[in-house]
Design a protein around this motif. Structure first.
Motif, PDB file in Angstrom:
ATOM      1  N   ASP A  35       0.781  -1.219   0.055  1.00 49.22           N
ATOM      2  CA  ASP A  35       0.056  -0.053  -0.087  1.00 49.22           C
ATOM      3  C   ASP A  35       0.677   1.176  -0.020  1.00 49.22           C
ATOM      4  O   ASP A  35       2.171   1.376   0.300  1.00 49.22           O
ATOM      5  CB  ASP A  35      -0.926  -0.037   1.267  1.00 49.22           C
ATOM      6  CG  ASP A  35      -2.413   0.737   1.128  1.00 49.22           C
ATOM      7  OD1 ASP A  35      -2.377   1.590   0.103  1.00 49.22           O
ATOM      8  OD2 ASP A  35      -3.089   0.577   1.876  1.00 49.22           O
ATOM      9  N   PHE A  36       0.365   2.342  -0.359  1.00 50.58           N
ATOM     10  CA  PHE A  36       0.902   3.721  -0.191  1.00 50.58           C
ATOM     11  C   PHE A  36       0.060   4.659   0.514  1.00 50.58           C
ATOM     12  O   PHE A  36      -1.136   5.011  -0.200  1.00 50.58           O
ATOM     13  CB  PHE A  36       1.137   4.366  -1.600  1.00 50.58           C
ATOM     14  CG  PHE A  36       1.879   5.402  -1.801  1.00 50.58           C
ATOM     15  CD1 PHE A  36       1.833   6.377  -0.862  1.00 50.58           C
ATOM     16  CD2 PHE A  36       2.840   5.940  -2.608  1.00 50.58           C
ATOM     17  CE1 PHE A  36       2.854   7.492  -0.648  1.00 50.58           C
ATOM     18  CE2 PHE A  36       3.497   6.775  -2.881  1.00 50.58           C
ATOM     19  CZ  PHE A  36       3.613   7.783  -1.861  1.00 50.58           C
ATOM     20  N   VAL A  56       8.817  -1.840   4.539  1.00 52.11           N
ATOM     21  CA  VAL A  56       8.131  -0.605   4.515  1.00 52.11           C
ATOM     22  C   VAL A  56       8.826   0.650   4.530  1.00 52.11           C
ATOM     23  O   VAL A  56      10.256   0.721   5.193  1.00 52.11           O
ATOM     24  CB  VAL A  56       7.372  -0.456   6.028  1.00 52.11           C
ATOM     25  CG1 VAL A  56       6.589   0.774   6.102  1.00 52.11           C
ATOM     26  CG2 VAL A  56       6.423  -1.700   6.252  1.00 52.11           C
ATOM     27  N   LEU A  57       8.706   1.543   3.913  1.00 52.91           N
ATOM     28  CA  LEU A  57       9.305   2.835   3.620  1.00 52.91           C
ATOM     29  C   LEU A  57       8.408   4.041   4.373  1.00 52.91           C
ATOM     30  O   LEU A  57       7.398   4.259   4.043  1.00 52.91           O
ATOM     31  CB  LEU A  57       9.679   3.333   2.351  1.00 52.91           C
ATOM     32  CG  LEU A  57      10.398   4.851   2.094  1.00 52.91           C
ATOM     33  CD1 LEU A  57      11.858   4.576   2.579  1.00 52.91           C
ATOM     34  CD2 LEU A  57      10.305   5.241   0.629  1.00 52.91           C
ATOM     35  N   ASN A  88       7.317   1.961  -4.659  1.00 51.70           N
ATOM     36  CA  ASN A  88       6.086   1.694  -4.279  1.00 51.70           C
ATOM     37  C   ASN A  88       5.587   0.764  -5.679  1.00 51.70           C
ATOM     38  O   ASN A  88       5.409  -0.530  -5.147  1.00 51.70           O
ATOM     39  CB  ASN A  88       5.019   2.578  -3.815  1.00 51.70           C
ATOM     40  CG  ASN A  88       3.506   1.827  -3.616  1.00 51.70           C
ATOM     41  OD1 ASN A  88       2.568   2.209  -4.445  1.00 51.70           O
ATOM     42  ND2 ASN A  88       3.485   1.138  -2.656  1.00 51.70           N
ATOM     43  N   GLN A  89       5.426   0.935  -6.480  1.00 53.12           N
ATOM     44  CA  GLN A  89       4.900   0.406  -7.649  1.00 53.12           C
ATOM     45  C   GLN A  89       5.579  -0.771  -8.192  1.00 53.12           C
ATOM     46  O   GLN A  89       5.264  -1.806  -8.528  1.00 53.12           O
ATOM     47  CB  GLN A  89       4.598   1.297  -8.977  1.00 53.12           C
ATOM     48  CG  GLN A  89       3.536   2.267  -8.741  1.00 53.12           C
ATOM     49  CD  GLN A  89       2.218   1.721  -8.987  1.00 53.12           C
ATOM     50  OE1 GLN A  89       1.426   1.312  -8.097  1.00 53.12           O
ATOM     51  NE2 GLN A  89       1.830   1.255 -10.132  1.00 53.12           N
ATOM     52  N   HIS A 104       8.953  -1.810  -6.982  1.00 51.16           N
ATOM     53  CA  HIS A 104       9.557  -2.665  -5.976  1.00 51.16           C
ATOM     54  C   HIS A 104       8.664  -3.080  -4.910  1.00 51.16           C
ATOM     55  O   HIS A 104       9.215  -4.034  -4.304  1.00 51.16           O
ATOM     56  CB  HIS A 104      10.727  -1.903  -5.295  1.00 51.16           C
ATOM     57  CG  HIS A 104      11.889  -1.492  -6.464  1.00 51.16           C
ATOM     58  ND1 HIS A 104      12.919  -2.231  -6.316  1.00 51.16           N
ATOM     59  CD2 HIS A 104      11.600  -0.475  -7.111  1.00 51.16           C
ATOM     60  CE1 HIS A 104      13.794  -1.428  -7.624  1.00 51.16           C
ATOM     61  NE2 HIS A 104      13.085  -0.407  -7.916  1.00 51.16           N
ATOM     62  N   GLY A 105       7.515  -2.773  -4.916  1.00 46.24           N
ATOM     63  CA  GLY A 105       6.504  -3.342  -3.815  1.00 46.24           C
ATOM     64  C   GLY A 105       6.463  -2.947  -2.541  1.00 46.24           C
ATOM     65  O   GLY A 105       6.276  -3.481  -1.536  1.00 46.24           O
ATOM     66  N   ILE A 106       7.459  -1.797  -2.498  1.00 49.31           N
ATOM     67  CA  ILE A 106       7.736  -1.271  -1.064  1.00 49.31           C
ATOM     68  C   ILE A 106       6.388  -0.624  -0.530  1.00 49.31           C
ATOM     69  O   ILE A 106       5.998   0.226  -1.113  1.00 49.31           O
ATOM     70  CB  ILE A 106       9.069  -0.483  -0.986  1.00 49.31           C
ATOM     71  CG1 ILE A 106      10.172  -1.173  -1.542  1.00 49.31           C
ATOM     72  CG2 ILE A 106       9.221   0.084   0.518  1.00 49.31           C
ATOM     73  CD1 ILE A 106      11.331   0.056  -1.503  1.00 49.31           C
ATOM     74  N   THR A 107       5.945  -0.949   0.778  1.00 46.76           N
ATOM     75  CA  THR A 107       4.992  -0.410   1.439  1.00 46.76           C
ATOM     76  C   THR A 107       5.603   0.952   1.798  1.00 46.76           C
ATOM     77  O   THR A 107       6.557   1.082   2.611  1.00 46.76           O
ATOM     78  CB  THR A 107       4.328  -1.190   2.607  1.00 46.76           C
ATOM     79  OG1 THR A 107       4.100  -2.656   2.076  1.00 46.76           O
ATOM     80  CG2 THR A 107       3.309  -0.507   3.480  1.00 46.76           C
ATOM     81  N   VAL A 108       4.668   2.095   1.417  1.00 48.38           N
ATOM     82  CA  VAL A 108       5.167   3.412   1.736  1.00 48.38           C
ATOM     83  C   VAL A 108       3.940   4.023   2.598  1.00 48.38           C
ATOM     84  O   VAL A 108       2.947   4.248   2.706  1.00 48.38           O
ATOM     85  CB  VAL A 108       5.192   4.420   0.552  1.00 48.38           C
ATOM     86  CG1 VAL A 108       5.320   5.727   0.917  1.00 48.38           C
ATOM     87  CG2 VAL A 108       6.228   3.732  -0.480  1.00 48.38           C
ATOM     88  N   ILE A 109       4.511   4.719   3.843  1.00 44.11           N
ATOM     89  CA  ILE A 109       3.707   5.466   4.928  1.00 44.11           C
ATOM     90  C   ILE A 109       4.323   6.979   4.882  1.00 44.11           C
ATOM     91  O   ILE A 109       5.468   6.963   5.419  1.00 44.11           O
ATOM     92  CB  ILE A 109       3.607   4.775   6.140  1.00 44.11           C
ATOM     93  CG1 ILE A 109       3.146   3.441   5.940  1.00 44.11           C
ATOM     94  CG2 ILE A 109       2.599   5.623   7.076  1.00 44.11           C
ATOM     95  CD1 ILE A 109       3.357   2.659   7.329  1.00 44.11           C
ATOM     96  N   MET A 110       3.709   7.757   4.328  1.00 47.07           N
ATOM     97  CA  MET A 110       4.060   9.143   4.241  1.00 47.07           C
ATOM     98  C   MET A 110       3.228  10.085   5.179  1.00 47.07           C
ATOM     99  O   MET A 110       2.248  10.121   5.008  1.00 47.07           O
ATOM    100  CB  MET A 110       4.334   9.609   2.695  1.00 47.07           C
ATOM    101  CG  MET A 110       4.888  11.147   2.662  1.00 47.07           C
ATOM    102  SD  MET A 110       4.819  11.472   0.851  1.00 47.07           S
ATOM    103  CE  MET A 110       2.845  11.567   0.388  1.00 47.07           C
TER     104      MET A 110
END
Length: 251
Positions: free
Chosen positions: A41-42, A171-172, A197-198, A200-206
């Motif tokens: 998710d982002f 998670v980033l 995110n798109q 590499h599939g890294i979940t981003v919480i900003m």
């Protein structure tokens, strides 16, 4: 990709509170936060000053411990972990990007990016290779030996992002990642985070206070007075428009 509805979320908060101080001086920053975040998710977290968004970010990143409530990460009760256990979880699964780039001034981009791996005790050859891959991923191949003073603000933030992803985190966590940048550089950084995110599939919480930056997220969660006031999906993230525009440009 978003997890199926019946899958366990990567992150689950239930009834999270955070109180600073005691007695008459006590301040309740979080007042019962419920939040689910799926793998891939982002999420953009917004809200006025004092709304609890930064405290929530610190809790999610295992930098702070909730006063009460449950925090599950991959099904593990984080609120029950010791300080050392939370630190190990943080090093293994989380990458952090801050408004201030927090780079070592007299150290090259390559060496700045290698730092998390140095703390892990990785061998020099593995560190060098991983840092080179991370710098390439953020568009800084060829800039490995430049110090922060030799880089623009946007390039410095790219180094900071490379440092955050060099450990291949799940998670980033980005806290106002464009706060020190002009509009053009801000959009560059947001498009980079969106691609991570798109692709590499890294979940981003900003955490951000800027609607233009939050527009890149798939969900916008707004905090007010220590609770989640709204959680709204964003079906048309700005990154999709940027990618579509780039695809139609003549080569």
């Amino acid at each position: 990709m978003i997890a199926p509805a019946d899958a366990q979320p990567l992150i689950r908060l239930r009834g999270i509170t955070k109180v600073y101080g005691e007695g008459a001086l006590a301040f309740q920053a979080l007042k019962g936060v419920d939040l689910d975040i799926d793998s891939g998710d982002f999420v953009a977290i917004m809200g006025p000053s004092g709304s609890g968004k930064s405290t929530a970010m610190n809790t999610l990143g295992c930098l702070d411990r909730p006063s009460t409530g449950e925090y599950l990460f991959q099904g593990v009760h984080v609120e029950s972990l010791s300080r050392d256990e939370r630190a190990r979880l943080r090093r293994r699964y989380f990458g952090f990007v801050f408004q201030g780039f927090n780079l070592l001034a007299r150290t090259s981009a390559q060496e700045n990016v290698e730092l998390p791996l140095l703390y892990r005790g990785e061998a020099a050859r593995a560190r060098h290779a991983a840092a080179a891959r991370a710098l390439d991923a953020v568009g800084l191949k060829g800039w490995e030996h430049h110090t922060p003073a030799e880089l623009s603000g946007g390039q410095q933030q790219r180094v900071a992002i490379a440092r955050a992803i060099v450990t291949e985190p799940a998670v980033l966590l980005a806290d106002e990642p464009t706060g020190n940048l002009d509009t053009h550089r801000s959009l560059e950084i947001m498009e980079l985070i969106w691609r991570l995110n798109q692709e590499h599939g890294i979940t981003v919480i900003m955490v951000t206070h800027e609607a233009d930056m939050a527009a890149y997220a798939r969900r916008i969660v707004r905090f007010v007075d220590g609770v989640v006031d709204s959680d709204i999906p964003n079906p048309h993230p700005a990154g999709l428009h940027a990618a579509a525009a780039a695809a139609t440009e003549p080569h």
